[in-house]
Design an enzyme around this catalytic site. Structure first.
Site, short mmCIF file in Angstrom:
data_model
loop_
_atom_site.label_atom_id
_atom_site.label_comp_id
_atom_site.label_asym_id
_atom_site.label_seq_id
_atom_site.Cartn_x
_atom_site.Cartn_y
_atom_site.Cartn_z
N LYS A 110 2.11 25.82 -4.31
CA LYS A 110 0.90 25.16 -3.81
C LYS A 110 1.06 23.64 -3.87
O LYS A 110 0.33 22.95 -4.60
CB LYS A 110 -0.32 25.61 -4.62
N ARG A 116 0.82 -1.21 0.00
CA ARG A 116 0.00 0.00 0.00
C ARG A 116 0.86 1.27 0.00
O ARG A 116 0.57 2.23 -0.71
CB ARG A 116 -0.95 -0.05 1.22
N ASP A 175 -0.33 39.02 -12.97
CA ASP A 175 -1.24 38.39 -12.03
C ASP A 175 -2.70 38.61 -12.41
O ASP A 175 -3.19 39.75 -12.43
CB ASP A 175 -0.99 38.96 -10.63
N GLU A 228 5.56 40.96 -9.49
CA GLU A 228 4.17 40.71 -9.85
C GLU A 228 3.52 42.04 -10.22
O GLU A 228 3.58 43.00 -9.45
CB GLU A 228 3.46 40.08 -8.65
N LYS A 288 5.33 40.47 -4.47
CA LYS A 288 3.89 40.46 -4.70
C LYS A 288 3.24 41.73 -4.17
O LYS A 288 3.90 42.58 -3.57
CB LYS A 288 3.28 39.24 -4.00
#
Lengths: 294, 294, 294, 294, 294, 294
Positions: A140, A105, A223, A202, A172
């Site tokens: 992410k 597994r 962005d 950005e 940013k």
């Protein structure tokens, strides 16, 4: 396209240890009760659908860690990056039957996830293969999986953005606010970042892009701009300025963004919310006569 | 339904450390270059879509670990298990602006994934809320995330199966083959498993189920059987025998399986291939006058 | 009373690793010099006095960690929670003689300590079995052993208080001083603690108790009050308010405190200063003819 | 007697980390809710009964680890090995009030246990101070605490036996059985153990002792022999052979064994089943005027 | 030549933690006693001899780990790979004086060692800069330092061989003996190693080289052959076969080997037995007026 | 001179684990492909030049960790501290051939480095053997290797200074500056350091030395003073004051410094920049007939 290098095992061995600890812990009760210690078997790791193979070294490492006496052989040609078909065998494991069942597994959980990321990336890369655009990942990622998921993106033909906050500068909106404006923010980073560290700004409009370029920036993150706005910025500044679109595109409208001519498109969806690929282990007992001595 | 207990921090603190190590590592270059050390700000963690909240203690722990001086307050009523709407604030963080930016992505990566698992589980549980059936998770979890994902399933209203190979006996086809048949396999486990450990037998037909029950088993896994076959087994053996359906059902046909009257349905899809929920951090600088002393 | 669940192995596996590292380290010199590698033996873990068994899964895990090829079988009925008599066998281990000797001391060190805690708790619980009072543990545990010692208390029939500072609010005299008084302290926690976290206030007199209840508290710690005072508070506020006595009672006067009618009595002595139970390993060589192949 | 060297922090820092993780974990809820972040205080670690101080460096390390900004000062003369009286202050801590409360229990749990071991050892050593006998510890230590408990024994005036299985040879009855007899066992170790490793043989009678000495052994463990038998062996072989009595003596009859003239008496009871010493922390808020800036 | 990428911090952060634990442990006694907590200072990391800079990110990480509030700025142009002169400043650190003193030795121990490896490699690479030969490292690295030392070799202009036994096949004399001869050994690896893994055969004579090439090998290690023999093999097989000389060459006769025309020369001396470079920290107190608030 | 005690394995086991992880990681590809699993062999660890042996327990631990079934025997008399000649065998390993090859490099990397440190120390100690001077190490050790390198210095006949910043007070020029002068610095430490902690003051002139002695210091570090100045200070203050010379002496002029009569000379060069000693492993296959069963 050459297969990207597998990340150093020191980057994933601790995760592998933890995975076995949480699944096996002090022991596999069922196998210990039901399977005689001396029985041996053979298992075949195989694809159950069309997929891009990714994670075979991890599968090998899981089996090896559970029982170093297992014999592990790849099928001819089986390697990360290979496009496999349903029922295609990838790897053969031979040895103690108990050990094979114990490792199954955990090995598949690693393989399914990494094949899933690589396969989805490849499908998206293929959608825009005729255009000169890089598909780029983001931060992410699943906590604990950064190195592995970025590797899977690369295996699928994507391009890796910075690994983390330590190896790339990306200014940013929140940074710009804290600096007191775009000019101040750019002044704080241009020529001040450590040598070799890329610096990206950005921007949220063509005007911001123009001002950033004027101040010397050559790498911008566009962005959440619509394709039309991106196209205008591309026409005005590329290829002198490296341009990356982010935020509006997803698997469903990737092509529209790619056709703007932008050099890079980054998508969080490359690594989060990914469907695991269907992989399986076919196990067979060896007849007692054939049993290898343990 | 009371909210299940958060798993002991000793089960997830190492993953949290690793997550910060891989994202922040030796430092957040951009914030260190752009944001003055003494600037302070406020951030609000919020839902961006309707979701079941899960993971707030982890979010708190991430901010706390990055900077113990941050002040963290939950919004009234915000707790794991809460059904939140789009734009609903969940948590407020106040303190060094740099620290907030550094922790943001790791905190959201944990929250998004756990909310995703809890939300999907809740949606499925709601589909069959009028029936007496438990939705049960499996060992198909993300390596390193076993305790957290099982917690998210419970927060969503699902039921946890065994944690790993060490706290439950589940005799599958491969075990039966190794034992030399169903009878031998059952004999090896019934009355032999440590006290307190549940013993479950996987069967693939009504005949196998009947034989298992005859031998004394009272907890069966019905593997890959169609709803009609499950219904017959339920009618014949429930409620004396605890019955769990597995393998054929997914989000799309769950109700059909649930209507067979089976007591439990287990689905790997509860934890693998889950879409992360949309969560975000709204950050604002505090005016210099309002700045707290660090 | 059902046996409480063994804590997740991820909570004690690191302690077990450390224990073997400190006792065995790079190797068991004596066994390596004296015992031929191929000799096998059998060992029986047994009680040497009347005791409540606690820690068998740890004993199994120690032997398993030292040598995964050892065969480990519990005696029929042997399980944590069992009341065992002197010379009662609990567990049988069979395999490499060297491995058995190497694991012996570490296995017994775990077992003796946990049986000691469970046995003492059971003896105290039995003293007040006719009264409706819970015996509750504290944070006075051996550093590194919190999860295990709390488990042993539960096995002995005691009740676990919060695990640590993170999963329960307990406002003590020092907190009250810092808040500027009882009212301020209570205001700071009531309705402000995260959902699901119990909130308890320590009081030192009937007046303080009355004021706390007036402000809405429903869970009090009666600190160092004599039985008569406790009885008055019980008569006035129970059962609406949950009352716990702490600080004055010990093994010698437990019954006197229990007879006040208080719902809970917490005692540090449940986990600190505990006598280890007398457990032993009887080892026997197997005749060479009987030797299993390693 | 000079104070023994504190064991290297690398031997106990991991246990300290674990202790804080299990007690504090993601945070001290109560202090965070009730105590204002900027309040400061002072705490005094003190003895509550007559005891031998042991573990002050650990107390310092716990406070330092919880909050590096705390100022920690020992009282004049306070050091491990000191005989302290009830209410004698040992250490003063000054700084953030919250941090003091958070660290309190973990610091005291370490100190109480180590003072307990050192105090009991000292009391036993004092009983036989007029005789030339060493009180020696064993491997019956709390798992995870080997280095610390052996240090506490030394602080109390006891003598440390081997640390573990790796730094001393001790041939016991089970080894002798496996070797096929005393002669074979002795042959296997004498002159074969690594240089610098002490070699000790366990004997159960005067005859065995005589044979072991004849074969060249000069360090014997007299296992479970009554004082009279020990005395005879001492008269016959000491001081040429180093003799250690073990197994029959405990705190209650130590003197009887010591008067046999044996050079060493080893007792598991030095480290297992020890009563923790009574130590406490007196905490006081500093008036706001006096508060140091954090 | 572009500077090679710094290895992922996850590869060296544990070593850094360990280094601080062993040097600082529970605290820097001297600085805590002598330096007032609020004093601030400035330190300059500088070269004390001509050297190739390597390890600045580690220096930054050490200071950052000891005290996250320290301000760290590189001198303009300072980066790994830079050729620095004696007394050239590299990095400026500003903040708590105590923290600077505490971190100093660990930071310099890392920097001195890595600059030492990079500087020696550069000196050797420069000796043969007019020839087309790569200087290659080996597995003779300091245990625990593999990733860092290989990075330093790359910074000095050398080329990295396989990282370990897992990412390259190198068949040596002992393998050949075990396989039963060169042919069998080559058969076992050619076409059988995982895709992407380089396969290299060690040969000890021209005949062996010829046979290996005949069997299809295209990457040979010429072990301990004199320059004349190497030259003959180069003339016969290069450039179709990649040839690496090993074993006879050292810093003193490198050029002689390089002039044989061989493509690669590997030398254990690149990483073992390296003189640390002379680096230092110049520390100055800031006048109290200038002190930043901590 | 007795051999110093090997440091506790808990101090070096993590480094050993890391070393195997970085060299072997998920597996030794070459041996797995080329060497049949059942082949056995014998290896002899031997010196290749005259050296002081240091690190045999580590070599044993590496082989044992890679394969616990290997039989490891020291050659008669082989122990740390032994002066070995070229080709002198030290240790014999017998068992699985694959395991021997896998462990070889890591074992030798440890042994070569530690023998190198011990051998160089012994050579320097021998240079001044007729003088009463101790050769003392410093904190200039390889990060991660503090305990091992200090042990090797002791094996070579050197003397260990404090282990780190936590177990000795050494007031240097930077501390003096921060305290506001020599008097203030001395006042801050004399009688204030924890009991048992040595307190040493660094002085740069005879006047400073005199003032330090006047204030009660009895342990001075003479920093960077020429031999003539050292001699004057020795004549004036020794033996009442313990004097250590540091900074100017190296291997080349050690004797000149030693002849000043100073009690201790500390040299960073004892542990940094050390040449590894030449050690090797001679491996031989065992004929199949002789093969032990695995």
């Amino acid at each position: 396209m050459p297969t990207p290098a597998m990340p150093s095992p020191m980057l994933w061995q601790p995760l592998l240890e933890r995975a076995l600890e949480e699944d096996v812990g002090p022991g596999d009760l069922t196998s210990e009760l039901v399977v005689a210690a001396e029985r041996t078997g053979q298992a075949i790791v195989e694809a159950r659908e069309t997929l891009v193979v990714c994670g075979l070294p991890l599968v090998e490492a899981v089996f090896h860690r559970v029982d170093p006496s297992l014999e592990i052989r790849r099928e001819p040609g089986a390697a990360d990056g290979l496009q496999a078909k349903a029922d295609q065998p990838l790897l053969r494991v031979r040895g103690r039957y108990r050990s094979i069942l114990t490792a199954e597994r955990t090995a598949l959980n690693f393989l399914g996830r990494l094949c899933g990321v690589a396969t989805q990336t490849r499908r998206l890369v293929d959608q825009v293969a005729d255009l000169k655009v890089d598909l780029v990942d983001t931060r992410k990622t699943t906590p604990g999986w950064r190195a592995l998921e970025k590797y899977a993106v690369a295996v699928g033909g994507g391009v890796n953005h910075r690994t983390g906050l330590y190896d790339g500068v990306l200014v940013k909106d929140n940074h710009i606010a804290a600096a007191g404006g775009l000019d101040a923010a750019i002044e704080a980073v241009l020529g001040r970042a450590p040598a070799g560290i890329p610096v990206q700004i950005e921007v949220e409009s063509e005007e911001m892009a123009a001002r950033a370029v004027e101040l010397g920036c050559d790498f911008l993150l566009l962005d959440n701009l619509p394709p039309a706005a991106i196209r205008r910025i591309v026409e005005r500044f590329a290829p002198d300025v490296r341009l990356e679109a982010s935020g509006g595109s997803g698997p469903q409208n990737l092509r529209e963004y790619a056709e703007t001519g932008v050099a890079r498109i980054s998508m969080g969806a490359l690594t989060h919310s990914v469907r695991c690929a269907d992989v399986a282990l076919e196990v067979a007992l060896l007849p007692k006569a054939e049993e290898a001595s343990p």
